[in-house]
Design a protein around this motif. Structure first.
Motif, PDB file in Angstrom:
ATOM      1  N   THR A   1       2.426  -4.650  -4.885  1.00 32.62           N
ATOM      2  CA  THR A   1       3.484  -3.730  -4.473  1.00 32.62           C
ATOM      3  C   THR A   1       3.061  -2.310  -4.832  1.00 32.62           C
ATOM      4  OG1 THR A   1       4.619  -4.050  -6.601  1.00 32.62           O
ATOM      5  CG2 THR A   1       5.345  -5.410  -4.737  1.00 32.62           C
ATOM      6  N   THR A   2       3.737  -1.338  -4.249  1.00 38.58           N
ATOM      7  CA  THR A   2       3.482   0.063  -4.585  1.00 38.58           C
ATOM      8  C   THR A   2       4.439   0.467  -5.691  1.00 38.58           C
ATOM      9  OG1 THR A   2       2.760   0.512  -2.325  1.00 38.58           O
ATOM     10  CG2 THR A   2       3.343   2.411  -3.685  1.00 38.58           C
ATOM     11  N   PHE A   3       3.878   0.744  -6.856  1.00 35.43           N
ATOM     12  CA  PHE A   3       4.680   1.047  -8.036  1.00 35.43           C
ATOM     13  C   PHE A   3       5.188   2.480  -8.014  1.00 35.43           C
ATOM     14  CE2 PHE A   3       4.741   1.684 -12.840  1.00 35.43           C
ATOM     15  CZ  PHE A   3       5.914   0.963 -13.024  1.00 35.43           C
ATOM     16  N   ALA A   4       4.339   3.402  -7.584  1.00 31.56           N
ATOM     17  CA  ALA A   4       4.740   4.818  -7.530  1.00 31.56           C
ATOM     18  C   ALA A   4       3.859   5.558  -6.543  1.00 31.56           C
ATOM     19  CB  ALA A   4       4.639   5.466  -8.910  1.00 31.56           C
ATOM     20  N   GLY A   5       4.449   6.580  -5.894  1.00 33.16           N
ATOM     21  CA  GLY A   5       3.731   7.368  -4.913  1.00 33.16           C
ATOM     22  C   GLY A   5       3.924   6.830  -3.509  1.00 33.16           C
ATOM     23  N   ALA A   6       3.471   7.610  -2.536  1.00 35.50           N
ATOM     24  CA  ALA A   6       3.583   7.238  -1.125  1.00 35.50           C
ATOM     25  C   ALA A   6       2.204   7.347  -0.487  1.00 35.50           C
ATOM     26  CB  ALA A   6       4.580   8.140  -0.395  1.00 35.50           C
ATOM     27  N   ALA A   7       1.812   6.322   0.234  1.00 38.91           N
ATOM     28  CA  ALA A   7       0.455   6.239   0.782  1.00 38.91           C
ATOM     29  C   ALA A   7       0.101   7.448   1.640  1.00 38.91           C
ATOM     30  CB  ALA A   7       0.295   4.966   1.602  1.00 38.91           C
ATOM     31  N   GLY A   8      -1.016   8.085   1.289  1.00 40.55           N
ATOM     32  CA  GLY A   8      -1.515   9.198   2.087  1.00 40.55           C
ATOM     33  C   GLY A   8      -0.797  10.507   1.893  1.00 40.55           C
ATOM     34  N   VAL A  22      11.215   8.918  -8.914  1.00 41.37           N
ATOM     35  CA  VAL A  22      11.158   7.467  -9.112  1.00 41.37           C
ATOM     36  C   VAL A  22      10.424   6.797  -7.952  1.00 41.37           C
ATOM     37  CG1 VAL A  22      12.503   5.350  -9.410  1.00 41.37           C
ATOM     38  CG2 VAL A  22      13.296   7.499 -10.427  1.00 41.37           C
ATOM     39  N   GLY A  23       9.482   5.906  -8.301  1.00 37.68           N
ATOM     40  CA  GLY A  23       8.827   5.066  -7.310  1.00 37.68           C
ATOM     41  C   GLY A  23       8.199   5.826  -6.161  1.00 37.68           C
ATOM     42  N   ASN A  46       0.619  -8.133 -15.739  1.00 41.34           N
ATOM     43  CA  ASN A  46       0.657  -7.285 -14.552  1.00 41.34           C
ATOM     44  C   ASN A  46      -0.531  -6.330 -14.564  1.00 41.34           C
ATOM     45  OD1 ASN A  46       3.292  -8.060 -13.354  1.00 41.34           O
ATOM     46  ND2 ASN A  46       4.089  -7.265 -15.298  1.00 41.34           N
ATOM     47  N   VAL A  47      -1.178  -6.177 -13.423  1.00 40.61           N
ATOM     48  CA  VAL A  47      -2.328  -5.294 -13.309  1.00 40.61           C
ATOM     49  C   VAL A  47      -1.920  -4.059 -12.507  1.00 40.61           C
ATOM     50  CG1 VAL A  47      -4.682  -5.060 -12.426  1.00 40.61           C
ATOM     51  CG2 VAL A  47      -3.930  -7.232 -13.417  1.00 40.61           C
ATOM     52  N   PHE A  48      -2.227  -2.876 -13.052  1.00 43.08           N
ATOM     53  CA  PHE A  48      -1.908  -1.618 -12.386  1.00 43.08           C
ATOM     54  C   PHE A  48      -3.204  -0.981 -11.906  1.00 43.08           C
ATOM     55  CE2 PHE A  48       1.513  -2.525 -15.293  1.00 43.08           C
ATOM     56  CZ  PHE A  48       2.648  -2.258 -14.543  1.00 43.08           C
ATOM     57  N   THR A  69      -1.661   6.646  -4.681  1.00 34.63           N
ATOM     58  CA  THR A  69      -0.568   5.810  -5.154  1.00 34.63           C
ATOM     59  C   THR A  69      -0.999   5.005  -6.381  1.00 34.63           C
ATOM     60  OG1 THR A  69      -1.241   4.043  -3.638  1.00 34.63           O
ATOM     61  CG2 THR A  69       0.515   5.514  -2.884  1.00 34.63           C
ATOM     62  N   ILE A  70      -0.004   4.484  -7.086  1.00 28.40           N
ATOM     63  CA  ILE A  70      -0.236   3.540  -8.173  1.00 28.40           C
ATOM     64  C   ILE A  70       0.303   2.198  -7.700  1.00 28.40           C
ATOM     65  CG2 ILE A  70       0.102   3.013 -10.598  1.00 28.40           C
ATOM     66  CD1 ILE A  70      -1.379   5.696 -10.017  1.00 28.40           C
ATOM     67  N   ARG A  71      -0.552   1.188  -7.671  1.00 29.28           N
ATOM     68  CA  ARG A  71      -0.164  -0.129  -7.181  1.00 29.28           C
ATOM     69  C   ARG A  71      -0.003  -1.096  -8.354  1.00 29.28           C
ATOM     70  NH1 ARG A  71      -2.407  -0.157  -1.973  1.00 29.28           N
ATOM     71  NH2 ARG A  71      -1.036  -1.897  -1.417  1.00 29.28           N
ATOM     72  N   LYS A  72       0.785  -2.110  -8.150  1.00 31.43           N
ATOM     73  CA  LYS A  72       1.031  -3.125  -9.180  1.00 31.43           C
ATOM     74  C   LYS A  72       0.717  -4.500  -8.604  1.00 31.43           C
ATOM     75  CE  LYS A  72       4.784  -4.963 -12.102  1.00 31.43           C
ATOM     76  NZ  LYS A  72       6.217  -4.786 -12.475  1.00 31.43           N
TER      77      LYS A  72
END
Length: 317
Positions: free
Chosen positions: A206-213, A221-222, A185-187, A195-198
């Protein structure tokens, strides 16, 4: 020095500062002569000038390198951002160009010099020798096989945005830090989206954590967590992700279940204070890495220092 680079292909001053610190941090991987004593030396390159020259040791030249990664065999891979290339350094200090063409920006997939990048910024390598690069000028994540074949793993070249999806249907906005776990898996630190994407091995983003913008400091969590322009990423042997949260001047930790906590520092409070947990202070950390002993190393950019976080959570310069 060659003059084929113009101002349009020169990355910002901040990149050059980060690059110097990241390359210096690599020296910390050397066993210390005694506790808290480190020997710094030039492995490759020469500070006399910026250029693109393959060669051995100080005969080699780079053009604003921004990040570095190492594989299990001790081979180093360098994102030579200002040169739009990815370079390779053997354990003996021999430098070659793995992919890209010197001074030629673009987004072409291909093999070796037939591929193009636009400011490759951060770099990671997996157990199979595949190299992953955040191509920030193209807003994409690229993959390079051991043979130098370059493909676009995720993102739409030249399109900065936010979209989860598969491969080129996904979108990023100035992706910077990158790390890969033991299962492939690449983060990615999607910096301008905070955001942190996976990216799964099949290319699903997918969006692993955070909310765009949405910037902020919330531990949660998430999608309920918040970051402020995350830069550097690292992942440990059990899959925890560590984030240099640049805008918050803090170090965050994300478990495999997506639970985000603040490992060190206090949001909005910059400084240079060694200590434990939120008692420590950083000033816009930009890069992060881990070692086999479980220590976490941080490039504390505006403090011009390298910080260490021990397994016990103690921070030292």
């Amino acid at each position: 020095m060659k003059k084929h680079h113009d101002s349009a292909t020169t990355p910002p001053t901040g990149w050059r500062r980060v690059a110097t610190l990241v390359l210096a941090a690599t020296a910390l991987a050397l066993p210390p002569a005694r506790a808290d004593t480190y020997l710094f030396s030039i492995l490759v390159g020469n500070g006399a000038g910026l250029d693109h020259t393959d060669g051995t040791g100080t005969n080699a030249r780079f053009f604003n390198p921004t990040s570095i990664a190492i594989d299990a065999a001790g081979t180093l891979y360098v994102a030579d951002g200002g040169d739009h290339t990815v370079r390779k350094i053997t354990a003996g200090g021999v430098v070659t160009t793995l992919a890209g063409a010197s001074g030629q920006a673009g987004s072409n997939d291909g093999t070796g010099s037939g591929a193009r990048f636009q400011y490759p910024y951060a770099i990671a390598v997996d157990a199979g020798g595949n190299v992953y690069v955040t191509d920030i000028g193209d807003h994409t994540v690229r993959k390079i096989t051991a043979g130098g074949s370059v493909s676009t793993l995720a993102g739409m070249a030249g399109v900065g945005g936010f979209a989860d999806g598969v491969g080129t249907t996904a979108q990023f906005n100035l992706p910077q830090g990158i790390a890969v776990d033991t299962t492939g898996n690449v983060f990615v630190a999607d910096t301008n989206n905070s955001t942190i994407r996976k990216i799964a091995p099949n290319g699903t983003v997918t969006t692993f954590a955070g909310a765009a913008g949405q910037t902020g400091t919330a531990d949660d969590v998430g999608g309920n967590a918040r970051f402020s322009y995350p830069f550097g990423l690292a992942v440990d042997s059990v899959g925890n992700v560590y984030v240099a949260d640049f805008g918050n001047s803090s170090i965050r930790k994300i478990t495999t279940g997506g639970n985000v906590t603040t490992l060190a520092g206090t949001s909005g409070q910059t400084g240079s204070v060694d200590g434990t947990g939120i008692g420590a202070r950083f000033d816009h950390p930009s890069a992060i890495s881990g070692d086999a002993a479980g220590n976490v190393w941080v490039v504390d950019t505006s403090n011009q220092t390298i910080r260490r976080i021990t397994v016990g959570g103690n921070f030292t310069t």
